[in-house]
Motif scaffolding. Structure first.
Motif, PDB file in Angstrom:
ATOM      1  N   GLN A 121     -20.126 -19.283  44.719  1.00 53.87           N
ATOM      2  CA  GLN A 121     -20.419 -17.553  43.614  1.00 53.87           C
ATOM      3  C   GLN A 121     -20.384 -16.805  43.908  1.00 53.87           C
ATOM      4  O   GLN A 121     -19.891 -15.961  44.593  1.00 53.87           O
ATOM      5  CB  GLN A 121     -22.343 -17.841  44.789  1.00 53.87           C
ATOM      6  N   VAL A 122     -20.420 -16.439  42.503  1.00 57.89           N
ATOM      7  CA  VAL A 122     -20.122 -15.193  41.866  1.00 57.89           C
ATOM      8  C   VAL A 122     -20.876 -13.724  43.250  1.00 57.89           C
ATOM      9  O   VAL A 122     -22.563 -14.142  42.948  1.00 57.89           O
ATOM     10  CB  VAL A 122     -20.087 -14.481  40.938  1.00 57.89           C
ATOM     11  N   GLN A 123     -20.616 -12.497  43.594  1.00 51.54           N
ATOM     12  CA  GLN A 123     -21.090 -11.977  43.985  1.00 51.54           C
ATOM     13  C   GLN A 123     -21.073 -10.462  42.876  1.00 51.54           C
ATOM     14  O   GLN A 123     -19.733 -10.195  43.246  1.00 51.54           O
ATOM     15  CB  GLN A 123     -20.617 -11.319  46.084  1.00 51.54           C
ATOM     16  N   LEU A 124     -21.959  -9.358  43.191  1.00 51.68           N
ATOM     17  CA  LEU A 124     -21.218  -8.798  41.965  1.00 51.68           C
ATOM     18  C   LEU A 124     -22.493  -7.952  42.930  1.00 51.68           C
ATOM     19  O   LEU A 124     -23.070  -7.491  43.549  1.00 51.68           O
ATOM     20  CB  LEU A 124     -22.074  -8.775  40.842  1.00 51.68           C
ATOM     21  N   GLU A 125     -21.552  -6.012  42.423  1.00 52.21           N
ATOM     22  CA  GLU A 125     -21.762  -5.714  43.450  1.00 52.21           C
ATOM     23  C   GLU A 125     -22.152  -3.689  42.893  1.00 52.21           C
ATOM     24  O   GLU A 125     -20.564  -3.700  42.548  1.00 52.21           O
ATOM     25  CB  GLU A 125     -21.684  -4.970  44.753  1.00 52.21           C
ATOM     26  N   GLU A 126     -23.335  -2.929  42.477  1.00 60.13           N
ATOM     27  CA  GLU A 126     -22.616  -2.234  41.714  1.00 60.13           C
ATOM     28  C   GLU A 126     -23.111  -0.596  42.289  1.00 60.13           C
ATOM     29  O   GLU A 126     -24.207  -1.119  43.386  1.00 60.13           O
ATOM     30  CB  GLU A 126     -24.221  -1.904  40.641  1.00 60.13           C
ATOM     31  N   SER A 127     -22.725   0.222  42.465  1.00 61.61           N
ATOM     32  CA  SER A 127     -22.862   1.896  42.483  1.00 61.61           C
ATOM     33  C   SER A 127     -22.742   2.737  41.689  1.00 61.61           C
ATOM     34  O   SER A 127     -22.030   2.753  40.580  1.00 61.61           O
ATOM     35  CB  SER A 127     -21.652   1.342  43.943  1.00 61.61           C
ATOM     36  N   GLY A 128     -22.480   4.223  42.162  1.00 59.45           N
ATOM     37  CA  GLY A 128     -22.609   5.353  41.552  1.00 59.45           C
ATOM     38  C   GLY A 128     -23.421   5.883  41.449  1.00 59.45           C
ATOM     39  O   GLY A 128     -23.749   6.910  40.252  1.00 59.45           O
ATOM     40  N   GLY A 129     -24.965   5.136  41.337  1.00 63.01           N
ATOM     41  CA  GLY A 129     -26.103   5.852  40.851  1.00 63.01           C
ATOM     42  C   GLY A 129     -26.624   7.091  41.527  1.00 63.01           C
ATOM     43  O   GLY A 129     -26.125   7.377  42.482  1.00 63.01           O
ATOM     44  N   GLY A 130     -27.335   7.981  40.814  1.00 66.47           N
ATOM     45  CA  GLY A 130     -28.126   9.073  41.463  1.00 66.47           C
ATOM     46  C   GLY A 130     -29.490  10.211  40.749  1.00 66.47           C
ATOM     47  O   GLY A 130     -29.651   8.651  40.012  1.00 66.47           O
ATOM     48  N   LEU A 131     -29.960  10.791  40.569  1.00 66.37           N
ATOM     49  CA  LEU A 131     -30.887  11.693  40.343  1.00 66.37           C
ATOM     50  C   LEU A 131     -29.783  12.660  39.237  1.00 66.37           C
ATOM     51  O   LEU A 131     -28.769  13.464  40.312  1.00 66.37           O
ATOM     52  CB  LEU A 131     -31.515  12.407  41.112  1.00 66.37           C
ATOM     53  N   VAL A 132     -30.490  12.454  38.433  1.00 64.31           N
ATOM     54  CA  VAL A 132     -29.304  13.705  37.248  1.00 64.31           C
ATOM     55  C   VAL A 132     -30.523  14.102  36.409  1.00 64.31           C
ATOM     56  O   VAL A 132     -31.258  13.252  36.392  1.00 64.31           O
ATOM     57  CB  VAL A 132     -28.148  13.269  36.841  1.00 64.31           C
ATOM     58  N   GLN A 133     -29.765  15.721  35.816  1.00 72.32           N
ATOM     59  CA  GLN A 133     -30.363  15.844  34.804  1.00 72.32           C
ATOM     60  C   GLN A 133     -30.514  15.637  33.592  1.00 72.32           C
ATOM     61  O   GLN A 133     -29.058  15.338  34.099  1.00 72.32           O
ATOM     62  CB  GLN A 133     -30.884  17.365  34.747  1.00 72.32           C
TER      63      GLN A 133
ATOM     64  N   GLY B 104     -26.940  -9.198  41.487  1.00 72.90           N
ATOM     65  CA  GLY B 104     -25.978  -7.785  42.329  1.00 72.90           C
ATOM     66  C   GLY B 104     -27.872  -6.552  42.381  1.00 72.90           C
ATOM     67  O   GLY B 104     -28.226  -6.895  41.542  1.00 72.90           O
ATOM     68  N   PRO B 105     -27.286  -5.761  43.948  1.00 73.20           N
ATOM     69  CA  PRO B 105     -28.770  -5.128  43.774  1.00 73.20           C
ATOM     70  C   PRO B 105     -29.430  -4.453  42.391  1.00 73.20           C
ATOM     71  O   PRO B 105     -30.060  -3.484  42.876  1.00 73.20           O
ATOM     72  CB  PRO B 105     -28.514  -4.877  44.715  1.00 73.20           C
ATOM     73  N   GLY B 106     -27.868  -4.102  41.828  1.00 76.73           N
ATOM     74  CA  GLY B 106     -28.022  -2.631  41.170  1.00 76.73           C
ATOM     75  C   GLY B 106     -27.956  -1.413  41.470  1.00 76.73           C
ATOM     76  O   GLY B 106     -27.985  -1.381  42.521  1.00 76.73           O
ATOM     77  N   THR B 107     -27.841  -0.521  41.314  1.00 78.32           N
ATOM     78  CA  THR B 107     -27.309   1.106  41.108  1.00 78.32           C
ATOM     79  C   THR B 107     -29.287   1.849  40.256  1.00 78.32           C
ATOM     80  O   THR B 107     -28.914   1.371  38.872  1.00 78.32           O
ATOM     81  CB  THR B 107     -26.519   1.286  41.121  1.00 78.32           C
TER      82      THR B 107
END
Length: 124
Positions: free
Chosen positions: A1-13, A115-118
């Motif tokens: 089963q493929v596992q995907l993982e995202e990162s790098g999101g956040g709060l920006v103006q 994946g869980p998303g970011t």
């Protein structure tokens, strides 16, 4: 089963930048076109951008053209989404997945599992 993982999101103006990263198991980053999708509050998940494996051709939804750039690092099994000039309407959870082409320039996720998303939040 493929596992995907995202990162790098956040709060920006508004007007700010973020760089999202995607890691995937199973070596799919090395054999498949890869894409980014997003789901804004109250909306369905939509295609954002994708990149082919061989020639590295890129495709973008109209609303992000000129602002977002998708790239891939084959040696490190990563796919990135550089997002510049962010707007409040870019606020969403961002996901990566392998993609397959549909008709009329459409692209669809290849795998049903996500994946869980970011989370990306852009304030005005």
């Amino acid at each position: 089963q493929v596992q995907l993982e995202e990162s790098g999101g956040g709060l920006v103006q508004a007007g700010g930048s973020l760089r999202l990263s995607c890691a995937a198991s199973g070596g799919i980053l090395n054999i498949s076109p890869m894409g980014w999708f997003r789901r804004a509050p109250g909306k369905e998940r939509e295609f954002v951008a994708c990149i082919s494996y061989g020639a590295g051709r890129t495709y973008y939804t109209d609303s992000v053209k000129g602002r977002f750039t998708i790239s891939r690092d084959i040696a490190n099994n990563k796919v990135y989404l550089q997002m510049n000039s962010l707007k409040p309407e870019d606020t969403a959870v961002y996901y990566c997945n392998a993609v397959v082409p549909g008709g009329a320039g459409q692209w669809f996720a290849q795998y049903d599992s996500w994946g869980p998303g970011t989370q990306v939040t852009v304030s005005s």
